[in-house]
Design a protein around this motif. Sequence first.
Motif, PDB file in Angstrom:
ATOM      1  N   LEU A  26     -25.273  -5.764 -15.133  1.00  0.00           N
ATOM      2  CA  LEU A  26     -25.478  -7.137 -14.667  1.00  0.00           C
ATOM      3  C   LEU A  26     -25.367  -8.131 -15.612  1.00  0.00           C
ATOM      4  O   LEU A  26     -25.068  -9.326 -15.042  1.00  0.00           O
ATOM      5  N   THR A  47     -32.156 -12.829 -15.344  1.00  0.00           N
ATOM      6  CA  THR A  47     -31.292 -13.575 -14.008  1.00  0.00           C
ATOM      7  C   THR A  47     -31.728 -14.941 -13.775  1.00  0.00           C
ATOM      8  O   THR A  47     -31.052 -15.744 -13.401  1.00  0.00           O
ATOM      9  N   TRP A  84     -27.742 -16.867 -17.797  1.00  0.00           N
ATOM     10  CA  TRP A  84     -26.876 -15.747 -16.938  1.00  0.00           C
ATOM     11  C   TRP A  84     -26.232 -16.312 -15.525  1.00  0.00           C
ATOM     12  O   TRP A  84     -26.788 -17.369 -14.876  1.00  0.00           O
ATOM     13  N   ASN A  85     -25.099 -15.902 -15.092  1.00  0.00           N
ATOM     14  CA  ASN A  85     -24.599 -16.223 -13.818  1.00  0.00           C
ATOM     15  C   ASN A  85     -23.816 -14.860 -13.321  1.00  0.00           C
ATOM     16  O   ASN A  85     -23.428 -14.098 -14.302  1.00  0.00           O
ATOM     17  N   LYS A  86     -23.524 -14.947 -12.293  1.00  0.00           N
ATOM     18  CA  LYS A  86     -22.944 -13.759 -11.516  1.00  0.00           C
ATOM     19  C   LYS A  86     -21.522 -13.321 -12.063  1.00  0.00           C
ATOM     20  O   LYS A  86     -21.086 -12.208 -12.169  1.00  0.00           O
ATOM     21  N   GLU A  87     -21.115 -14.242 -12.890  1.00  0.00           N
ATOM     22  CA  GLU A  87     -19.549 -13.819 -13.417  1.00  0.00           C
ATOM     23  C   GLU A  87     -19.773 -12.685 -14.476  1.00  0.00           C
ATOM     24  O   GLU A  87     -18.882 -12.337 -14.927  1.00  0.00           O
ATOM     25  N   MET A  89     -21.312 -10.308 -14.747  1.00  0.00           N
ATOM     26  CA  MET A  89     -21.631  -8.691 -14.225  1.00  0.00           C
ATOM     27  C   MET A  89     -20.439  -8.186 -14.146  1.00  0.00           C
ATOM     28  O   MET A  89     -19.225  -8.674 -14.032  1.00  0.00           O
ATOM     29  N   LYS A  94     -20.708  -6.331  -9.205  1.00  0.00           N
ATOM     30  CA  LYS A  94     -20.169  -7.192  -8.309  1.00  0.00           C
ATOM     31  C   LYS A  94     -20.017  -6.431  -6.762  1.00  0.00           C
ATOM     32  O   LYS A  94     -20.446  -6.975  -5.943  1.00  0.00           O
ATOM     33  N   LEU A  97     -23.194  -5.257  -5.327  1.00  0.00           N
ATOM     34  CA  LEU A  97     -24.070  -6.235  -4.600  1.00  0.00           C
ATOM     35  C   LEU A  97     -23.407  -7.239  -3.762  1.00  0.00           C
ATOM     36  O   LEU A  97     -23.948  -8.060  -2.854  1.00  0.00           O
ATOM     37  N   PHE A  99     -20.540  -9.031  -4.029  1.00  0.00           N
ATOM     38  CA  PHE A  99     -19.883 -10.213  -4.554  1.00  0.00           C
ATOM     39  C   PHE A  99     -18.252 -10.227  -4.423  1.00  0.00           C
ATOM     40  O   PHE A  99     -17.767 -11.099  -4.998  1.00  0.00           O
TER      41      PHE A  99
END
Length: 100
Positions: A26, A47, A84-87, A89, A94, A97, A99
């Motif tokens: 993550l 998160t 934190w941001n999804k970038e 991960m 990704k 999940l 993305f």
Amino acid sequence: MNLRDQIEEVLKTVYDPEIPVNIWELGLIYEVKINDDNRVAITMTLTAPGCPVAGDIVREVDEKVKAIEGVSDCDVTLTFDPAWNKEMMSEEAKLELGFM
């Protein structure tokens, strides 16, 4: 396997209960430092700042790293800077999940 690899492997066994991906993939682990006396310092995030299981995740990281043979102690620092941001991960996370 060296100590850093062992720490990485054990961090991959810690999960945020709300997300089916480990904290390493993550991107929640910002830094792992190993001092000369094998004292480990981990800087990590969550998160979301209001994560209801924050204490549980930090405690699990601390306990699992301390249990590694050769580790003299572990200090876990929680930070939200940077947020934190999804970038952050891994590609694997990704994909898992959805993305990508």
